[in-house]
Design a protein around this motif. Structure first.
Motif, mmCIF file in Angstrom:
data_model
loop_
_atom_site.group_PDB
_atom_site.id
_atom_site.type_symbol
_atom_site.label_atom_id
_atom_site.label_comp_id
_atom_site.label_asym_id
_atom_site.label_seq_id
_atom_site.Cartn_x
_atom_site.Cartn_y
_atom_site.Cartn_z
ATOM 1 N N SER A 250 31.868 30.608 55.366
ATOM 2 C CA SER A 250 31.245 31.182 54.179
ATOM 3 C C SER A 250 29.885 31.755 54.547
ATOM 4 O O SER A 250 29.339 31.471 55.609
ATOM 5 C CB SER A 250 31.079 30.121 53.090
ATOM 6 O OG SER A 250 30.176 29.110 53.522
ATOM 7 N N TYR A 251 29.345 32.583 53.678
ATOM 8 C CA TYR A 251 27.973 33.059 53.822
ATOM 9 C C TYR A 251 27.417 33.429 52.459
ATOM 10 O O TYR A 251 28.155 33.684 51.503
ATOM 11 C CB TYR A 251 27.877 34.218 54.813
ATOM 12 C CG TYR A 251 28.478 35.523 54.357
ATOM 13 C CD1 TYR A 251 27.749 36.426 53.593
ATOM 14 C CD2 TYR A 251 29.775 35.883 54.732
ATOM 15 C CE1 TYR A 251 28.295 37.639 53.200
ATOM 16 C CE2 TYR A 251 30.327 37.083 54.346
ATOM 17 C CZ TYR A 251 29.579 37.961 53.578
ATOM 18 O OH TYR A 251 30.122 39.165 53.187
ATOM 19 N N ASN A 252 26.093 33.445 52.394
ATOM 20 C CA ASN A 252 25.367 33.781 51.164
ATOM 21 C C ASN A 252 24.727 35.150 51.285
ATOM 22 O O ASN A 252 24.310 35.547 52.383
ATOM 23 C CB ASN A 252 24.270 32.746 50.897
ATOM 24 C CG ASN A 252 24.676 31.756 49.824
ATOM 25 O OD1 ASN A 252 25.117 32.151 48.742
ATOM 26 N ND2 ASN A 252 24.535 30.473 50.122
ATOM 27 N N PHE A 253 24.622 35.844 50.179
ATOM 28 C CA PHE A 253 23.886 37.113 50.121
ATOM 29 C C PHE A 253 22.754 36.903 49.126
ATOM 30 O O PHE A 253 22.974 36.831 47.914
ATOM 31 C CB PHE A 253 24.820 38.232 49.678
ATOM 32 C CG PHE A 253 24.320 39.613 50.010
ATOM 33 C CD1 PHE A 253 23.219 39.811 50.824
ATOM 34 C CD2 PHE A 253 24.955 40.731 49.503
ATOM 35 C CE1 PHE A 253 22.757 41.073 51.136
ATOM 36 C CE2 PHE A 253 24.520 42.013 49.811
ATOM 37 C CZ PHE A 253 23.414 42.179 50.623
ATOM 38 N N LEU A 285 26.796 33.514 41.965
ATOM 39 C CA LEU A 285 28.242 33.619 41.812
ATOM 40 C C LEU A 285 28.914 33.214 43.114
ATOM 41 O O LEU A 285 28.460 33.596 44.194
ATOM 42 C CB LEU A 285 28.603 35.062 41.466
ATOM 43 C CG LEU A 285 30.033 35.373 41.052
ATOM 44 C CD1 LEU A 285 30.330 34.756 39.694
ATOM 45 C CD2 LEU A 285 30.240 36.884 40.987
ATOM 46 N N GLN A 286 29.957 32.410 43.017
ATOM 47 C CA GLN A 286 30.755 32.064 44.185
ATOM 48 C C GLN A 286 32.112 32.749 44.072
ATOM 49 O O GLN A 286 32.755 32.703 43.022
ATOM 50 C CB GLN A 286 30.967 30.553 44.303
ATOM 51 C CG GLN A 286 31.864 30.175 45.496
ATOM 52 C CD GLN A 286 32.045 28.677 45.643
ATOM 53 O OE1 GLN A 286 31.224 27.900 45.182
ATOM 54 N NE2 GLN A 286 33.131 28.270 46.300
ATOM 55 N N SER A 424 22.510 35.429 43.611
ATOM 56 C CA SER A 424 23.113 35.576 44.937
ATOM 57 C C SER A 424 24.624 35.548 44.794
ATOM 58 O O SER A 424 25.159 35.209 43.734
ATOM 59 C CB SER A 424 22.661 34.448 45.872
ATOM 60 O OG SER A 424 23.166 33.204 45.408
ATOM 61 N N LEU A 425 25.289 35.893 45.865
ATOM 62 C CA LEU A 425 26.736 35.774 45.934
ATOM 63 C C LEU A 425 27.086 34.905 47.136
ATOM 64 O O LEU A 425 26.587 35.134 48.245
ATOM 65 C CB LEU A 425 27.399 37.143 46.082
ATOM 66 C CG LEU A 425 27.425 38.039 44.835
ATOM 67 C CD1 LEU A 425 28.141 39.344 45.154
ATOM 68 C CD2 LEU A 425 28.112 37.349 43.675
ATOM 69 N N LEU A 426 27.918 33.916 46.910
ATOM 70 C CA LEU A 426 28.413 33.060 47.980
ATOM 71 C C LEU A 426 29.885 33.392 48.196
ATOM 72 O O LEU A 426 30.687 33.332 47.261
ATOM 73 C CB LEU A 426 28.263 31.582 47.612
ATOM 74 C CG LEU A 426 28.947 30.574 48.555
ATOM 75 C CD1 LEU A 426 28.324 30.620 49.939
ATOM 76 C CD2 LEU A 426 28.893 29.167 47.972
ATOM 77 N N PHE A 427 30.234 33.753 49.445
ATOM 78 C CA PHE A 427 31.615 34.097 49.768
ATOM 79 C C PHE A 427 32.199 33.043 50.685
ATOM 80 O O PHE A 427 31.581 32.666 51.682
ATOM 81 C CB PHE A 427 31.680 35.477 50.442
ATOM 82 C CG PHE A 427 31.445 36.592 49.476
ATOM 83 C CD1 PHE A 427 32.505 37.191 48.827
ATOM 84 C CD2 PHE A 427 30.161 37.016 49.189
ATOM 85 C CE1 PHE A 427 32.291 38.207 47.916
ATOM 86 C CE2 PHE A 427 29.934 38.031 48.285
ATOM 87 C CZ PHE A 427 31.009 38.625 47.641
#
Length: 490
Positions: A250-253, A285-286, A424-427
């Motif tokens: 995973s990674y965060n933006f 948001l994830q 942020s967005l977590l993918f």
């Protein structure tokens, strides 16, 4: 004179008959063999003609296969050895302009508070404009007077928006000290490179991409490459890969503060599509995703042409306005050309650094022509009177390297803004892929030669040496035969 002509004709026939007798091509000698009857000679001639027909027919089928069916997309399942490229994401802040920059610009041009507010609202709407919201751009007498006074012509709309927005990505070694205030991708302690890009939704930010560094806002607006000094720093990645045994997939933006954002999920080899967003959000948001990568075998690019493989690598761009190729970028250029054909100008958010730049649309044209045809521009087709679709001609081949990305779930992480430093967005990849697609060549040029040679050998007994023999017989042999005949007469 007639006697001389007859003698020449007889000499030519004799020479060709001699080739038929000496040739290694099966059946030719029986056509001219003296002790055979005419019926036998005709039979052998018919067999030769039939053999040549099938030889040519099958040979042409092999050529067609080489040019149109020489590549396939195969399936690989040895997933223990892969490093899968994680998906990319583009985020567009919905508050674009830096208010302090706009105030400084207003002071420079002696604008009062009301004029500042009018200018800010106009430029903010212009910076956030795309095909589905052009109607929101303010249009009143104050705006007309203000733009005339500031001499803000359409050709400088995007340059001004860029200057008043700034680039808040993590770009230099010095930025590492204040990384929490910068837009960046992160995976644990690792920083993933991020760039500001120019999209059909204005200035946005993209991370974890495999696209060329020329695909940046700075290059597309100003023509200068956005050199990223962070590359030489430890724990900085251009792209995050994951293997089957990785625990962190995973990674965060991060870095968007408390501004509302709109996210776009896509392949690391692609760009966003303006009509495929994740939705607006005011909180982190994830997104859980699945990804299947499409790769190419070694030598795939040099051993097959674009028409054979029916795909392009990003450096094989045939586009006018963009420096790199992808299918979505190609579709954007098709839309750009459609817009130009109908409205006779293009929106400010398209790159226009070309030999013959297209006119940039005035905001009043955006309000008039674009609002009227917005649905047609986005979908690139319209329903005709008969209920069918009139589709815009757009010939965009696939990317040779790509990934199929599917969104599996989306979660709003409520009341976590302070914890993660704002929106942020977590993918996360919930299931690592156990198969991937691979473009391969199954019919190479060598295979073509073998196929044609095998066909010629099967039907005629023809080989490379037979070809050399034909060339020799009708060049050097003709020359020496003519010389001998000439000196023999003298």
């Amino acid at each position: 004179m007639a006697s001389k002509s007859n003698k020449t004709t007889k000499t030519i026939i004799t020479f060709i008959a001699a080739y038929f007798e000496d040739s290694n091509i099966h059946g030719l000698k029986y056509v001219v063999k003296g002790d055979l009857t005419t019926i036998e000679k005709c039979l052998w001639l018919t067999l030769l003609i039939v053999s040549m027909f099938f030889c040519v027919k099958i040979g042409l089928e092999s050529v067609d296969r080489y040019y149109t069916k020489s590549t396939v997309v195969g399936l690989e399942r040895d997933f223990y050895y892969w490093n899968t490229t994680m998906p990319s994401v583009t985020i567009c802040p919905l508050i674009r302009l830096d208010e302090e920059r706009v105030r400084a610009y207003s002071r420079q041009h002696n604008l009062n508070e009301n004029e500042f507010q009018d200018l800010y609202q106009f430029l903010e709407h212009l910076a956030n404009s795309t095909y589905h919201n052009f109607r929101n751009i303010p249009n009143n007498r104050n705006i007309i007077v203000l733009l005339d006074r500031l001499k803000l012509t359409p050709n400088i709309y995007q340059e001004l928006i860029y200057n008043l927005t700034g680039d808040n990505t993590l770009r230099t070694k010095g930025d590492l000290a204040i990384a929490t205030d910068k837009i960046r991708g992160t995976s644990g302690d690792i920083i993933i490179q991020t760039r500001q890009i120019l999209t059909e939704y204005g200035l946005c930010y993209m991370t974890n991409t495999m696209l060329s560094e020329k695909f940046t806002s700075q290059y597309m607006i100003w023509g200068s490459e956005n050199y990223n000094d962070v590359k030489g720093v430890e724990n900085v990645l251009e792209v995050k890969h994951s293997s089957y045994f990785d625990s962190d997939v995973s990674y965060n933006f991060l870095g968007f503060g408390n501004k509302p954002i709109d996210g776009f999920l896509h392949s690391a080899f692609e760009v966003m599509q303006v009509d495929h967003n994740l939705g607006y959000t005011n909180e982190p948001l994830q997104v859980d995703v699945e990804c299947m990568e499409i790769i190419t075998e070694d030598g795939f690019e040099k051993d097959a042409t674009i028409s054979q493989r029916k795909c392009r690598f990003q450096h094989e761009s045939n586009l006018t306005h963009y420096p790199v190729y992808s299918k979505n970028i190609c579709i954007q250029e098709c839309r750009l050309n459609l817009v130009y054909d109908i409205c006779k100008c293009i929106p400010h958010f398209y790159p226009n650094r070309i030999a013959k730049p297209k006119p940039i649309c005035d905001y009043r044209t955006l309000l008039d022509c674009f609002v009227q045809h917005a649905d047609y521009f986005i979908k690139m087709y319209k329903v005709n009177k008969d209920g069918g679709r009139d589709t815009v001609p757009c010939y965009c081949v696939q990317n040779c390297r790509d990934a199929i990305v599917n969104k599996r779930a989306k979660y709003h992480m409520q009341k976590t803004n302070d914890l993660v430093g704002g929106n942020s967005l977590l993918f996360a990849m919930i299931n690592l892929p156990t198969y991937r697609l691979k473009r391969q060549i199954i019919f190479s040029f060598t295979d073509l030669m073998v196929s044609i040679g095998g066909t010629a050998g099967l039907f005629l007994g023809f080989s490379v040496l037979c070809l050399v023999e034909v060339i020799y017989y009708f060049t050097l042999r003709v020359f020496f035969y003519a010389v001998k005949a000439y000196f023999g007469r003298n």
